[in-house]
Design a protein around this motif. Structure first.
Motif, PDB file in Angstrom:
ATOM      1  N   SER A   1      12.816   4.329   1.095  1.00 44.26           N
ATOM      2  CA  SER A   1      13.079   4.829  -0.258  1.00 44.26           C
ATOM      3  C   SER A   1      12.131   4.229  -1.302  1.00 44.26           C
ATOM      4  CB  SER A   1      14.531   4.537  -0.652  1.00 44.26           C
ATOM      5  OG  SER A   1      14.762   3.145  -0.515  1.00 44.26           O
ATOM      6  N   ASP A   2      11.464   3.098  -0.954  1.00 39.65           N
ATOM      7  CA  ASP A   2      10.539   2.529  -1.943  1.00 39.65           C
ATOM      8  C   ASP A   2       9.101   2.965  -1.709  1.00 39.65           C
ATOM      9  OD1 ASP A   2       9.971   1.191   0.346  1.00 39.65           O
ATOM     10  OD2 ASP A   2      10.256  -0.834  -0.458  1.00 39.65           O
ATOM     11  N   MET A   3       8.895   3.908  -0.809  1.00 41.32           N
ATOM     12  CA  MET A   3       7.534   4.391  -0.565  1.00 41.32           C
ATOM     13  C   MET A   3       7.159   5.452  -1.605  1.00 41.32           C
ATOM     14  SD  MET A   3       7.405   4.627   3.591  1.00 41.32           S
ATOM     15  CE  MET A   3       5.859   5.522   3.639  1.00 41.32           C
ATOM     16  N   GLY A   4       5.892   5.584  -1.820  1.00 36.13           N
ATOM     17  CA  GLY A   4       5.399   6.540  -2.814  1.00 36.13           C
ATOM     18  C   GLY A   4       5.785   7.972  -2.502  1.00 36.13           C
ATOM     19  N   ILE A   5       5.971   8.298  -1.226  1.00 37.38           N
ATOM     20  CA  ILE A   5       6.254   9.694  -0.857  1.00 37.38           C
ATOM     21  C   ILE A   5       7.742  10.023  -0.902  1.00 37.38           C
ATOM     22  CG2 ILE A   5       4.226  10.055   0.598  1.00 37.38           C
ATOM     23  CD1 ILE A   5       6.123   9.531   3.038  1.00 37.38           C
ATOM     24  N   ALA A   6       8.600   8.986  -1.109  1.00 41.86           N
ATOM     25  CA  ALA A   6      10.049   9.179  -0.965  1.00 41.86           C
ATOM     26  C   ALA A   6      10.550  10.329  -1.842  1.00 41.86           C
ATOM     27  CB  ALA A   6      10.773   7.885  -1.299  1.00 41.86           C
ATOM     28  N   GLU A   7      10.113  10.340  -3.068  1.00 44.69           N
ATOM     29  CA  GLU A   7      10.623  11.358  -3.976  1.00 44.69           C
ATOM     30  C   GLU A   7      10.189  12.750  -3.522  1.00 44.69           C
ATOM     31  OE1 GLU A   7       9.201  11.645  -7.982  1.00 44.69           O
ATOM     32  OE2 GLU A   7      10.529  13.397  -8.078  1.00 44.69           O
ATOM     33  N   PHE A   8       8.936  12.858  -3.094  1.00 45.86           N
ATOM     34  CA  PHE A   8       8.405  14.135  -2.617  1.00 45.86           C
ATOM     35  C   PHE A   8       9.214  14.621  -1.408  1.00 45.86           C
ATOM     36  CE2 PHE A   8       5.445  16.348   0.311  1.00 45.86           C
ATOM     37  CZ  PHE A   8       5.007  17.382  -0.500  1.00 45.86           C
ATOM     38  N   VAL A   9       9.502  13.689  -0.509  1.00 46.54           N
ATOM     39  CA  VAL A   9      10.222  14.045   0.725  1.00 46.54           C
ATOM     40  C   VAL A   9      11.649  14.475   0.400  1.00 46.54           C
ATOM     41  CG1 VAL A   9      11.178  13.066   2.864  1.00 46.54           C
ATOM     42  CG2 VAL A   9       8.807  12.602   2.228  1.00 46.54           C
ATOM     43  N   VAL A  10      12.322  13.674  -0.404  1.00 53.21           N
ATOM     44  CA  VAL A  10      13.740  13.936  -0.669  1.00 53.21           C
ATOM     45  C   VAL A  10      13.906  15.176  -1.545  1.00 53.21           C
ATOM     46  CG1 VAL A  10      15.828  12.984  -1.741  1.00 53.21           C
ATOM     47  CG2 VAL A  10      14.358  11.525  -0.339  1.00 53.21           C
ATOM     48  N   SER A  11      13.130  15.247  -2.621  1.00 52.37           N
ATOM     49  CA  SER A  11      13.340  16.356  -3.555  1.00 52.37           C
ATOM     50  C   SER A  11      12.978  17.710  -2.950  1.00 52.37           C
ATOM     51  CB  SER A  11      12.552  16.129  -4.844  1.00 52.37           C
ATOM     52  OG  SER A  11      11.173  16.149  -4.550  1.00 52.37           O
ATOM     53  N   ASN A  12      12.097  17.703  -1.946  1.00 53.55           N
ATOM     54  CA  ASN A  12      11.721  18.977  -1.306  1.00 53.55           C
ATOM     55  C   ASN A  12      12.476  19.232  -0.003  1.00 53.55           C
ATOM     56  OD1 ASN A  12       9.532  20.157  -3.024  1.00 53.55           O
ATOM     57  ND2 ASN A  12       8.608  18.160  -2.633  1.00 53.55           N
ATOM     58  N   ASP A  13      13.501  18.407   0.263  1.00 55.60           N
ATOM     59  CA  ASP A  13      14.299  18.569   1.493  1.00 55.60           C
ATOM     60  C   ASP A  13      13.438  18.524   2.754  1.00 55.60           C
ATOM     61  OD1 ASP A  13      16.823  18.666   0.508  1.00 55.60           O
ATOM     62  OD2 ASP A  13      16.828  20.841   0.183  1.00 55.60           O
ATOM     63  N   LEU A  14      12.511  17.585   2.730  1.00 57.34           N
ATOM     64  CA  LEU A  14      11.618  17.468   3.890  1.00 57.34           C
ATOM     65  C   LEU A  14      12.060  16.345   4.831  1.00 57.34           C
ATOM     66  CD1 LEU A  14       8.291  17.747   1.855  1.00 57.34           C
ATOM     67  CD2 LEU A  14       9.357  19.531   3.255  1.00 57.34           C
ATOM     68  N   GLY A  15      13.110  15.633   4.452  1.00 59.21           N
ATOM     69  CA  GLY A  15      13.578  14.532   5.276  1.00 59.21           C
ATOM     70  C   GLY A  15      14.438  13.624   4.420  1.00 59.21           C
TER      71      GLY A  15
ATOM     72  N   TYR B   1       0.829  -1.198   0.000  1.00 59.96           N
ATOM     73  CA  TYR B   1       0.000   0.000   0.000  1.00 59.96           C
ATOM     74  C   TYR B   1       0.870   1.257   0.000  1.00 59.96           C
ATOM     75  CZ  TYR B   1      -2.664   3.628   2.518  1.00 59.96           C
ATOM     76  OH  TYR B   1      -3.223   4.807   2.928  1.00 59.96           O
ATOM     77  N   ALA B   2       1.966   1.199   0.780  1.00 64.63           N
ATOM     78  CA  ALA B   2       2.816   2.388   0.934  1.00 64.63           C
ATOM     79  C   ALA B   2       3.505   2.784  -0.365  1.00 64.63           C
ATOM     80  CB  ALA B   2       3.853   2.136   2.013  1.00 64.63           C
ATOM     81  N   LYS B   3       3.656   1.840  -1.235  1.00 66.76           N
ATOM     82  CA  LYS B   3       4.358   2.124  -2.489  1.00 66.76           C
ATOM     83  C   LYS B   3       3.580   3.118  -3.341  1.00 66.76           C
ATOM     84  CE  LYS B   3       7.196  -1.962  -3.358  1.00 66.76           C
ATOM     85  NZ  LYS B   3       7.080  -2.676  -2.088  1.00 66.76           N
ATOM     86  N   PHE B   4       2.255   3.048  -3.255  1.00 62.38           N
ATOM     87  CA  PHE B   4       1.432   3.911  -4.112  1.00 62.38           C
ATOM     88  C   PHE B   4       0.688   5.011  -3.339  1.00 62.38           C
ATOM     89  CE2 PHE B   4       1.336  -0.285  -6.395  1.00 62.38           C
ATOM     90  CZ  PHE B   4       2.260   0.085  -7.352  1.00 62.38           C
TER      91      PHE B   4
END
Lengths: 523, 692
Positions: free
Chosen positions: B632-646, B609-612
């Motif tokens: 890193s395989d969660m759906g939010i990973a890119e959002f978090v990393v690219s926006n420097d949120l964690g 579920y977390a992937k999507f």
């Protein structure tokens, strides 16, 4: 005295014991002798003062002689009324809840049954659709189109059925409104007939749905609402302006017709029917698309239905509109003094509310007066109790008794030759026949019951207390003795009806409520 | 003199303001509490006049009719639902029913209230309701009468928070007593010991006894608040509007909790200090620390008598005609393009639950654009679609339609109904977007809680909804790009075609933003895990990782109560449970109060579920200012990393432990920026921009 009571008690005990030990045949004979020896019971209330309380109100003890001890031997009299009333209220709430649950289950079941026995229902539906097509195809159209629904409609041979509904329809038509009439009831056959220029479609209720599917209406008025009509209307309620006329039978409690029950079974049936009606009206009033208006013929009747059906009709939807009295037909011509000796009784004697028994009593009292020989009485009507006239008054030469229906035109003619309208009553939500007679200048002689005081007072008629035949007779005697008073009351009666139940106060107001005011009125 | 019968079910500030207005305008007021007594007491009402059902019986009607006969009543006003029902039964109509906020907050199983509303509806030909949210509730409860915006007695133009003490009153409804306590505790920590914090239950600002003595509401309010300089108003209820309207001349010293209802009022009164939960304390701290704003001597306190005549206002309102389905909503009164906010689920005043919060926040932003609400349930669809069609037919231009589905598809009947409307809306030039929350009905679960037949129906109805409603709109949206990919995977597996999905993730609500440094003085770090710990949210790996962390790091779990026990067992197994570092809390995130000034947000979800998915807690952590740790395989990973949120870590104990250490050391510099750019407001702006 105590000794005497003890002796009576001992004798009673011995007699009972002997009776129980006797063979069945002997017991039966004893019973027959005792019954014959007892005063004859009657299903009419006694007409003596014992049925009238000291304050003039009706005394129901003759029909329901109940005392405190019948409720319970340990209660104080002050607690019995609230105890029963509160329990009754709680039981009603419980009943409503249970009925809701039952209804849900019934609906589930009926869905299944409809599936298996669908052919009968389908056939009735098919017939209804065909009849609706046929009916509507021949009905004239107009910019304002109104649908009248009722439980029944007059037809040749059954002219007494809802004549006042027919009068309304004629008025609407005369005003240029297109009117369709559909009647529905449990024992009404699928039919299409014509009466006095009005075409009527009848059946169990499917016809209403079929008509509403095919035709749109400015508004719909319903007389004598029943479950059949309501079920047929329900799917269309959200988009229909529905107006209910509440006349009587369809929304009254069993106690209003207490004089009619001949035995306990009839009483029980009436109580059950009342409770059913109370639940039915609760459903109507609580429907999310409840009717746009509730029209009562008198204010007393509005209050009575609130009491009887245990509901409170919303005041912003309530109208009091009296039945229209056609003063063109029942026109007023000043009476001759001598006409005060011509008495007329025209009514249905189908139930005791119309008090034919009181009328008989009044005439019996009058027959003992010195004026009786100058008097002429005409009695016309029909119904279960009508033969009592012949039995009790047939011996008098000056009493003309005709068991038949009299059409409106004839009644109007009879009004011309009579001066006093004998119309005692136990229950009238208005009293149309009385008002028609008043319109013609007859002096009404009636009782101060139900809505009667809203329409007649001592300035426009002779009004006596409930059940009081003596006072009614005394009033007539007074008129016989005082021709001026007769003239005064005659004129005043005619005037009052025109003002209170004339076209403007009734038909025009009613059509305004129904949203079918015509551009032209009575060309 | 006009005689007014004032029926109440309870007495508080709302009733006080009405009573005071009537008295001030020279009316003789007879107040009857439908619980069975006159106020002030007068004679004895029978016992049965106080029964819930018996007071609505025919005996009650006849008794009450006699009781008021000698009072020569000219007008009747009922205050509250049960007073309205009493009037409906015992007067039969001809009364002005006032329904306050919360009066319609009852479920179908509450027979007394359900019957009371039915009573009221059958008797009145219009309802006065506090705002569009209350009108939504009335529609959902099958009201078929026009809905009018509440008219209030004009408040006195005066100031109430005039004390020089500097003390703060937290005014709360009884239902928020616990929350008020949490806020008081937080306030003590944030404001320091010298500022007094008082808790005032809102109804106590005007009591039955005050009315019995004939006291004026505004004088009483001034007396009850005389020792305070500032106030925070929590929650919502029947008396909130009255009190906040009265306090509008003190708005510089007032913080109002942004419950759904208070959002409308705050807009109307242009209240400057709005917040939710703990943010209320932070907002008040800001007032206290800003001399210009907090100066109570700024300007002369106002003290003028109220003007206006409430009864006259009601009389005038009742003489106007309204169409049966008319609702006095901003969207209806507006003459611009008709914008529609559609959601299958209704708006609820909740600060928990991803779906509820999303619907609520989206709704609030659409409300700012005077949008028209339609909810995917009956009788809502019937009434609101009818009104929408009426407006369009009358010449309103079709604007933007934005709809959100729910966790279960609507029935086919409703989907058809909506689809027909969308066709008409498009034909009139309207543009539309359909947000798909999830397509779980296409997933295959190893242990499904449903029968095969139910699963088949869900699937069939879900596809039907997507095809009939979704495909009829101009844009399909998903919670994120990853969600869209996941949806397409499910669709293809089900033999359906792929769709184009616009990512429309959850966003930040500025009123939820809290900086713990304003509330907590203790230096240190807390690891916060908030959410479920069921199978989907399995956390064994995380628990193993925290076992080896610095002893000074605090560890908090905010979980639902039923999940506390399994969590404790797991912690016991790892020897962590007895540690003082660990707390298991059951609060909502808006009231979460950490022990340290720095907190990290742990979002380590284990399932497919977390992937999507785009877990809502992602934005909650940003609102609270907590750097995020995710896989890193969660759906939010890119959002978090690219926006420097964690940071995103691998699925192993060492990587998780290292990630925590890195986050403690580096924080998340992107949070401040995201709080400005990733807001609900910007989401709605984006929708309008795309569809315009």
């Amino acid at each position: 005295m105590p000794k005497k009571r003890n002796l009576d008690a001992v004798l009673t005990k011995v007699a009972k014991s002997l009776y129980r030990k006797a063979p069945k045949r002997v017991r039966h004979s004893i019973k027959s002798i005792v019954i014959r020896a007892l005063p004859k019971t009657t299903d009419t209330p006694t007409l003596h003062n014992s049925s009238v309380n000291s304050d003039g109100s009706a005394n129901y003890n003759t029909k329901l002689p109940m005392v405190l001890e019948d409720i319970g031997i340990t209660y104080d009299k002050t607690i019995v009324l609230p105890m029963l009333a509160l329990e009754n209220d709680a039981l009603h709430n419980l009943l409503r809840k249970s009925q809701r649950q039952l209804e849900e289950k019934r609906q589930l079941l009926s869905e299944k049954q409809d599936y298996t026995s669908g052919s009968h229902t389908d056939q009735r539906q098919i017939n209804a659709a065909a009849l609706a097509e046929e009916y509507l195809a021949a009905q004239p159209d107009a910019s304002i189109r109104h649908l009248v629904l009722a439980n029944e409609y007059p037809r040749v041979g059954k002219e007494y059925g809802n004549g006042f509904v027919h009068q309304r329809v004629k008025q609407y038509l005369a005003a240029g409104v297109a009117v369709d009439v559909v009647c529905a009831g449990y024992s009404v056959d699928q039919d299409l007939f014509e009466y006095d220029g009005v075409r009527i479609l009848t059946g169990h209720g499917e016809e209403i749905s079929e008509v509403l599917k095919r035709q749109s209406y400015t508004s719909v008025s319903v007389h004598f609402l029943n479950r059949r009509i309501w079920s047929a209307l329900e799917p269309f309620l959200a988009k229909l302006d529905v107006h209910l006329f509440l006349h009587g039978y369809e929304c009254s409690r069993w106690v209003r017709r207490i004089w009619n029950y001949r035995n306990g079974k009839e009483l029980e049936r009436a109580i059950h029917r009342s409770i059913d009606l109370q639940e039915f009206w609760h459903d109507v009033l609580y429907h999310p698309h409840q009717p746009k208006s509730y029209i009562f013929v008198s204010d007393w009747w509005r209050r009575a239905v609130n009491d009887d059906m245990r509901v409170t009709f919303p005041t912003n939807r309530v109208h009091v509109v009296h039945n229209y009295i056609n003063s063109d037909l029942f026109n007023y011509h000043p009476k001759e003094d001598e006409q005060r000796f011509n008495l007329l009784w025209i009514r249905s004697a189908a139930n005791r509310n119309y008090a034919n028994d009181i009328a008989i009593k009044v005439l019996e009292i009058l027959s003992r007066s010195n004026y009786w020989e100058r008097c002429s009485v005409t009695i016309i009507g029909d119904g279960r109790y009508f033969p009592e006239f012949e039995n009790k008054l047939g011996k008098f030469d000056n009493v003309d008794i005709q068991q038949r229906f009299a059409p409106q035109q004839e009644i109007a003619r009879l009004h011309k030759t009579h001066g006093i309208f004998l119309v005692p009553s136990r229950l009238d939500s208005q009293g149309v026949s009385r008002d028609e007679a008043m319109s013609s200048g007859l002096v009404p002689v009636t009782n101060r019951v139900a809505a009667v005081p809203e329409f007649v007072n001592s300035d426009s008629g002779i009004v006596a207390g409930p059940e009081d035949a003596k006072e009614l007779a005394a009033g007539i005697l007074k008129l016989w003795e005082d021709p001026e008073e007769f003239q005064r009351l005659s004129k005043s009666a005619a005037q009052r009806v025109r003002q209170q139940s004339g076209r403007e106060a009734t038909v025009e107001r009613e059509m305004n409520i129904l949203g079918i005011e015509a551009e032209h009125f009575y060309d | 003199m006009t005689n007014v019968l004032f029926l109440t079910a309870d007495i508080g500030p709302a009733e006080g303001s009405v009573y005071s207005d009537l008295k001030r305008n020279g009316r003789k007021v007879f107040t009857y509490n439908v619980a069975g007594r006159w106020v002030p007491r007068e004679g004895n009402a029978p016992l049965w006049m106080s029964g819930d059902k018996t007071r609505l019986s025919p005996m009650a009607r006849n008794w009450f009719t006699r009781a008021i006969e000698s009072k020569n009543i000219d007008f009747t006003i009922s205050s509250g639902l049960h007073a309205g029902a009493f009037a409906a039964n015992n007067l039969g109509g001809a009364f002005y029913p006032l329904l306050w906020r919360g009066n319609l907050d009852f479920g179908g199983s509450n027979e007394t209230s359900t019957d009371a509303f039915a009573d009221l509806l059958r008797t009145t030909d219009r309802l006065l309701l506090e705002d569009s949210w209350e009108m939504d509730k009335a529609v959902s409860k099958n009201s078929q009468v026009p809905h009018l915006q509440m008219r209030y007695p004009s408040p006195a133009a005066r100031s109430y928070l005039t004390s020089t003490s500097g003390d703060v009153a937290i005014i709360y409804p009884r239902s928020k007593e616990q929350e008020a306590g949490v806020l008081r505790e937080a306030a003590h920590g944030a404001f320091g010991g010298e500022i007094g914090i008082g808790l005032i239950e809102i109804k106590s600002l005007y009591r039955s006894g005050d009315l019995a003595k004939g006291l004026d509401f505004y004088n009483t309010l001034a007396h009850r608040l005389e020792k305070y300089s500032y106030a925070i108003i929590l929650g919502t209820g029947p008396h909130h509007s009255t009190v906040i309207r009265a306090l509008q001349h003190d708005k510089a010293r007032l913080v109002v909790d942004q419950t759904v209802g208070m959002v409308f009022l705050s807009d109307e009164l242009k209240l400057p200090h709005r917040a939710r939960g703990l943010r209320c304390i932070q907002e008040m701290k800001k007032i206290l620390e800003t001399p210009n704003d907090s100066s109570i001597s700024r300007g002369e306190p106002k003290h003028e008598s109220p003007a206006g005549d409430f009864l006259e206002t009601l009389n005038n309102l009742w003489h106007k005609d309204f169409d049966q389905h008319f609702e006095e909503l901003p969207a209806v009164l507006d003459d611009g393009p008709l914008n529609i906010f559609f959601s299958v689920g209704t708006v609820q005043d909740l600060t928990k639950g991803a779906r509820h919060q999303r619907v609520r926040n989206m709704h609030d932003e659409f409300f700012q654009r005077r949008s028209f609400n339609i909810f995917g349930q009956q009788p809502f669809m019937d009434r609101r679609l009818t009104l929408a069609r009426t407006m369009l037919k009358a010449g309103r231009r079709a604007g933007v339609f934005y709809g959100e589905n729910s966790t279960s598809p609507m029935t086919r009947v409703l989907n058809n109904y909506l689809a027909n409307f969308l066709t008409e809306f498009s034909r009139l030039g309207g543009r539309s977007m359909w947000f798909v929350r999830d397509l779980h009905w296409l997933e295959k679960f190893e242990e499904s809680p449903w029968t095969d037949a139910h699963v088949a129906k869900l699937k069939s109805d879900g596809i039907f909804e997507l095809e009939e409603v979704g495909d009829r709109t101009d844009i399909l949206a998903a919670p994120s790009g990853a969600s869209g990919e996941g949806f397409n995977g499910l669709l293809v597996a089900a033999g359906e075609k792929e769709r184009q999905w616009l990512p429309l993730p959850p966003a930040i609500q500025p009123q939820n933003i809290v900086d713990d440094t304003a509330l907590v003085g203790v230096q240190g770090v807390t690891l916060l895990y908030a959410g479920g710990i069921s199978e989907i949210y399995g956390m064994e790996l995380y628990l193993s990782a925290i076992g080896g962390l610095d002893e000074l790091t605090m560890i908090d779990f905010v979980v639902r109560e039923p999940e506390a026990e399994p969590l404790k067992r797991e912690l016991e197994r790892l020897g962590l449970f007895e540690s003082e570092r660990i707390r298991i809390l059951h609060t909502t995130m808006d009231l979460y109060h950490p022990r340290t000034s720095r907190t990290l947000g742990i979002i380590l979800l284990d399932s497919k579920y977390a992937k999507f998915a785009f877990p809502y807690k992602t934005v909650t952590m940003i609102e609270r200012g907590y750097p995020i740790l995710c896989y890193s395989d969660m759906g939010i990973a890119e959002f978090v990393v690219s926006n420097d949120l964690g940071i995103a870590v691998e699925r192993n104990v060492d990587s998780v432990r290292e990630g925590i250490k890195t986050l403690i050391a580096e924080g998340a510099p992107g949070i401040q920026k995201a709080r400005k750019t990733e807001t609900w407001k910007s989401r709605v702006e984006q929708i309008f921009k795309i569809l315009s």
